[in-house]
Design an enzyme around this catalytic site. Structure first.
Site, PDB file in Angstrom:
ATOM      1  N   ARG A 129       0.803  -1.220   0.000  1.00  0.00           N
ATOM      2  CA  ARG A 129       0.000   0.000   0.000  1.00  0.00           C
ATOM      3  C   ARG A 129       0.841   1.277   0.000  1.00  0.00           C
ATOM      4  O   ARG A 129       0.282   2.376   0.012  1.00  0.00           O
ATOM      5  CB  ARG A 129      -0.933  -0.015   1.210  1.00  0.00           C
ATOM      6  CG  ARG A 129      -2.004  -1.085   1.118  1.00  0.00           C
ATOM      7  CD  ARG A 129      -2.893  -1.075   2.321  1.00  0.00           C
ATOM      8  NE  ARG A 129      -2.154  -1.411   3.512  1.00  0.00           N
ATOM      9  CZ  ARG A 129      -1.989  -2.655   3.977  1.00  0.00           C
ATOM     10  NH1 ARG A 129      -2.563  -3.666   3.364  1.00  0.00           N
ATOM     11  NH2 ARG A 129      -1.275  -2.888   5.050  1.00  0.00           N
ATOM     12  N   GLY A 189      -1.225 -11.443   7.821  1.00  0.00           N
ATOM     13  CA  GLY A 189      -1.377 -12.872   7.550  1.00  0.00           C
ATOM     14  C   GLY A 189      -2.055 -13.680   8.642  1.00  0.00           C
ATOM     15  O   GLY A 189      -1.969 -14.907   8.635  1.00  0.00           O
ATOM     16  N   THR A 248      -1.358  -9.126  14.178  1.00  0.00           N
ATOM     17  CA  THR A 248      -0.346  -8.598  13.265  1.00  0.00           C
ATOM     18  C   THR A 248      -0.460  -7.079  13.116  1.00  0.00           C
ATOM     19  O   THR A 248      -1.548  -6.511  13.179  1.00  0.00           O
ATOM     20  CB  THR A 248      -0.454  -9.246  11.875  1.00  0.00           C
ATOM     21  OG1 THR A 248      -1.788  -9.105  11.406  1.00  0.00           O
ATOM     22  CG2 THR A 248      -0.093 -10.728  11.929  1.00  0.00           C
ATOM     23  N   ASP A 313     -12.895  -9.961  13.954  1.00  0.00           N
ATOM     24  CA  ASP A 313     -11.930  -9.392  13.002  1.00  0.00           C
ATOM     25  C   ASP A 313     -11.910  -7.864  13.062  1.00  0.00           C
ATOM     26  O   ASP A 313     -11.729  -7.186  12.058  1.00  0.00           O
ATOM     27  CB  ASP A 313     -12.237  -9.864  11.560  1.00  0.00           C
ATOM     28  CG  ASP A 313     -11.128  -9.510  10.570  1.00  0.00           C
ATOM     29  OD1 ASP A 313      -9.970  -9.365  11.002  1.00  0.00           O
ATOM     30  OD2 ASP A 313     -11.431  -9.369   9.370  1.00  0.00           O
ATOM     31  N   LYS A 340     -11.727  -0.503  12.764  1.00  0.00           N
ATOM     32  CA  LYS A 340     -12.831  -1.162  12.056  1.00  0.00           C
ATOM     33  C   LYS A 340     -14.151  -1.098  12.808  1.00  0.00           C
ATOM     34  O   LYS A 340     -15.210  -1.119  12.202  1.00  0.00           O
ATOM     35  CB  LYS A 340     -12.484  -2.638  11.850  1.00  0.00           C
ATOM     36  CG  LYS A 340     -11.628  -2.958  10.638  1.00  0.00           C
ATOM     37  CD  LYS A 340     -11.545  -4.484  10.521  1.00  0.00           C
ATOM     38  CE  LYS A 340     -10.676  -4.936   9.365  1.00  0.00           C
ATOM     39  NZ  LYS A 340     -10.592  -6.411   9.337  1.00  0.00           N
ATOM     40  N   TRP A 401      -8.171   0.330   5.996  1.00  0.00           N
ATOM     41  CA  TRP A 401      -6.841   0.960   5.946  1.00  0.00           C
ATOM     42  C   TRP A 401      -6.810   2.247   5.143  1.00  0.00           C
ATOM     43  O   TRP A 401      -5.900   3.052   5.302  1.00  0.00           O
ATOM     44  CB  TRP A 401      -5.804  -0.001   5.357  1.00  0.00           C
ATOM     45  CG  TRP A 401      -6.020  -0.278   3.902  1.00  0.00           C
ATOM     46  CD1 TRP A 401      -6.735  -1.312   3.374  1.00  0.00           C
ATOM     47  CD2 TRP A 401      -5.566   0.509   2.796  1.00  0.00           C
ATOM     48  NE1 TRP A 401      -6.743  -1.222   2.010  1.00  0.00           N
ATOM     49  CE2 TRP A 401      -6.040  -0.109   1.622  1.00  0.00           C
ATOM     50  CE3 TRP A 401      -4.801   1.679   2.684  1.00  0.00           C
ATOM     51  CZ2 TRP A 401      -5.778   0.400   0.342  1.00  0.00           C
ATOM     52  CZ3 TRP A 401      -4.547   2.183   1.410  1.00  0.00           C
ATOM     53  CH2 TRP A 401      -5.032   1.543   0.262  1.00  0.00           C
TER      54      TRP A 401
HETATM   55 CA    CA Z   1      -8.192  -9.605   9.477  1.00  0.00          CA
END
Ligand code: CA
Length: 699
Positions: A129, A189, A248, A313, A340, A401
């Site tokens: 990105r 990941g 991550t 998530d 999020k 993002w």
């Molecule tokens: Ca995710």
């Protein structure tokens, strides 16, 4: 001779300085808009510029100054940099380009040959990105996990370090960040295997590792790295280390020069489902958190966790923005964060204390955030304990993002927001025997095999007052996934959108003042810079990465087809007169069918499950491609069993970016093929039925 040497030394010094003079002073200067030297422009990460030559009064005069086609590139979800008249950007498989920022002339290009070396990691192609520049070097991460330093003047590789191991499922998708001679990168990941998140700092000059910080604890039997990991382990239960844990740091890293600190944003748990990951509950530090680290040593200082015990998530990997806000009559140094989960957070920058949090998007998972405890007040049933839960936002988030922009002049933050629900259901999942399978989409939930219809999600650009925690204006945007924002002291906010339009709005009202049809969906964010007193705005028009790839018909509605619609760099200036090359119009994928083929329903069902675990991240839900990778219903390769096997098992198209799935047996490949044939036939029949009833909407 002596004079000649002195002269040569002067020339060399000048060349190095002019090639890339990025240092701490340049990245700390919010007031000088000449360059765009780091991802968020300066350390403050505002994605905003003090330039105002292009402004609300003259935006109508904006025109194309130059454009550059990017043949063969299928991922343009990226943010360029501009340094001393040179534009640097990375697209596709970390192909780095240096271009004259005024003329668009290519100076050099570097190809790290990712498709040749990535192996199984080619399956996790969702970056890069962005990139970084420091002194005379350019830095980029690759899908296979290399952090590469290039000579900024020539594009030749200076050094390369592997920041992951070849066996794990970690991959690099985010831009590296540089400060004080260190280059820092995390990884992505946590869906693709048992991974434990970390960030690593390297010497910017040599690539030597300086420190590493893990975001979640490892196996206690191996001993903890330090007392911080020991403390974090108390918030986990069961044998989480066997599943990796996740957390991550795949995007947000902000350097705070005043305190010589880094703020890193961590991602979701691996797997998503906490009942599997940490069966007796627990907050699971440091998932979904902002963590403050000492920049020299990587030592932990404090953290704020947005989602204790995350199970949806809900990453906190989105922008971490530094600002000074007027709050209760006092200037407060704060961190702005819209992760999020649909809330907008304001934290005290010195201590990490939560100052305020309000819903900036639709969020049904929590009623509010308790300011006393800093914890969310969850709505009943959202942890899908006894029945499936349909909640907002889904795993893609209310904000992902794509950069938000903090505009100092108006005091507003411009956020690209999304609205789509997620169905969380683990009925029938064997939680006790669950393992993270490398390469699968490991969520710990029931596989989702359906399509997302075009109206399954909506989106809006919102202007948010972070001090008052309220929405000031809102503009509906097309589809689900739109580009990041750029705002300027000229009273403009720019956003590229999924329908291919680059729009400029008035920061104060949201009134649209200018737009340009890029004839390609835009998922990155624009930047602005100045050369010889003239202001430019640049954006990479391109479709790519998770959001656009995944959502089936919701993503496909814009008509962008992989390898059909050209990705391109566009640069604008007042009175620009350049014209775009001809471009194919948006297209609807045309499925191909072999009517003589008998489709074994049992095999096709097996193929559906394989597809949901291994293929839909790039080729789209229910085999409806969003335009990031080819639509497999329309690909003639799938009509021929041998050709299909050569591609899937044999890796015949690996160099073109299609990973090899050598672990699939012949029957599995055939199952996958029959599922795709079934989807092609169903889609074709639906299209023919629509044509007969005169509904030409294409959906
Ligand atoms: Ca995710």
């Amino acid at each position: 001779m002596k004079y000649a040497l002195v002269f040569l030394a002067m020339v060399v010094t000048w060349t190095l300085a002019s090639a890339a003079g990025v240092d701490d002073a340049m990245m700390a200067d919010d007031g000088d808009g000449t360059n765009w030297p780091t991802y968020g422009r300066t350390f403050s990460n505002w994605h905003a510029s003090p330039l105002g030559d292009i402004n609300a009064g003259n935006a109508g005069r904006l025109g194309l100054a130059w454009s550059m086609e990017l043949p063969g590139i299928t991922n343009g979800a990226t943010v360029p940099l501009a340094v001393d008249g040179v534009l640097y950007f990375t697209v596709g498989q970390s192909m780095v380009h240096a271009v004259d920022a005024v003329s668009g002339r290519l100076l050099w290009k570097h190809d790290p040959e990712v498709t040749r070396v990535a192996g199984h990691k080619l399956r996790y192609t969702w970056g890069p990105r962005g990139l970084a520049v420091w002194k005379n070097k350019v830095y980029v991460g690759t899908t296979d996990g290399r952090l590469i330093a290039l000579d900024a003047a020539t594009g030749k590789q200076a050094w390369s370090v592997l920041t992951v191991t070849p066996e794990d499922s970690l991959t690099l998708t985010g831009p590296p960040r540089v400060f004080g001679g260190l280059v820092v990168i995390g990884n992505a990941g946590s869906e693709w295997g048992a991974v434990r998140g970390y960030v690593t700092a390297y010497d910017a000059e040599t690539g030597a590792q300086r420190w590493r910080f893990y975001t979640v604890p490892g196996n206690p039997a191996d001993g903890f790295e330090d007392e911080v990991m020991e403390m974090a382990a108390k918030t986990w239960t069961g044998e989480w280390w066997k599943l990796g844990g996740g957390g991550t740091v795949w995007h947000a890293i902000t350097y705070d020069q005043k305190y010589n600190r880094l703020y890193i944003g961590t991602g979701n748990g691996a797997p998503w489902n906490r009942k599997i990951r940490s069966p007796e509950g627990g907050d699971n530090l440091f998932l979904c958190s902002i963590i403050a680290l000492d920049a020299d040593t990587g030592r932990y200082l404090w953290h704020y966790q947005t989602v204790p015990g995350e199970t949806w998530d809900y990453n906190s990997s989105m922008d971490i923005t530094l600002a000074t806000l007027e709050m209760a009559g006092e200037p407060r140094e704060v961190i702005l964060h819209a992760p999020k989960n649909g809330f907008f957070y304001v934290l005290d920058r010195a201590t990490g204390q939560l100052l305020s949090a309000e819903k900036s998007g639709k969020a049904t998972w929590a009623e509010r955030i308790d300011l006393e405890t800093g914890r969310p007040v969850e709505a009943p049933g959202v942890r899908y304990e006894s029945s499936p839960a349909l909640i907002r936002p889904g795993g893609i988030g209310s904000h992902n993002w794509h950069p938000m922009s903090f505009n100092q002049e108006s005091g507003l933050v411009f956020i690209p927001t999304m609205e789509i629900a997620g169905l969380y259901d683990d009925a029938g999942v064997d939680r006790k025997r669950f393992t993270m399978v490398r390469g699968d989409l490991n969520t710990g939930l029931v596989e989702f095999t359906g399509d997302a219809p075009p109206d399954a999600g909506r989106s809006a650009l919102i202007a948010w007052d972070p001090a008052a925690q309220r929405e000031v204006w809102r503009v509906d945007t097309p589809g689900l996934w739109n580009g990041g924002t750029l705002s300027t002291a000229g009273g403009l906010v720019f956003q590229g959108q999924s329908d291919g339009m680059l729009n400029a709005y008035a920061t104060t009202s949201g009134q649209k003042l200018w737009s340009f049809d890029a004839k390609m969906g835009i998922t990155g964010a624009p930047i602005t810079y100045e050369v010889d007193g003239r202001q430019y705005v640049s954006v990479v028009a391109g479709w790519g990465a998770a959001g656009p790839a995944f959502f089936g018909s919701l993503s496909a509605q814009h008509g962008w087809q992989a390898r059909v619609h050209p990705h391109r760099v566009l640069t604008f200036a007042l009175d620009g007169k350049a014209v775009l090359p001809p471009t194919p119009p948006p297209l609807v994928a045309q499925p191909v069918d072999d009517p003589a083929l008998e489709i074994d329903p049992v095999l096709a069902k097996r193929g559906e499950s394989l597809y949901a675990r291994r293929c839909n991240a790039c080729h789209g839900l229910a085999a409806v491609a969003g335009g990031f990778a080819p639509d497999l219903r329309a690909s003639p390769v799938g009509l021929d069993p041998e050709a299909f096997r050569a591609v899937v098992q044999g890796g015949a198209l690996e160099l073109a970016g299609m990973p090899r799935f050598g672990e699939f047996g012949n029957e599995e490949v055939e199952a996958l093929r029959l599922y795709l044939r079934k989807r092609a036939r169903e889609s074709l029949e639906a299209m023919q039925a629509e044509a007969r009833t005169g509904d030409n909407s294409g959906h």
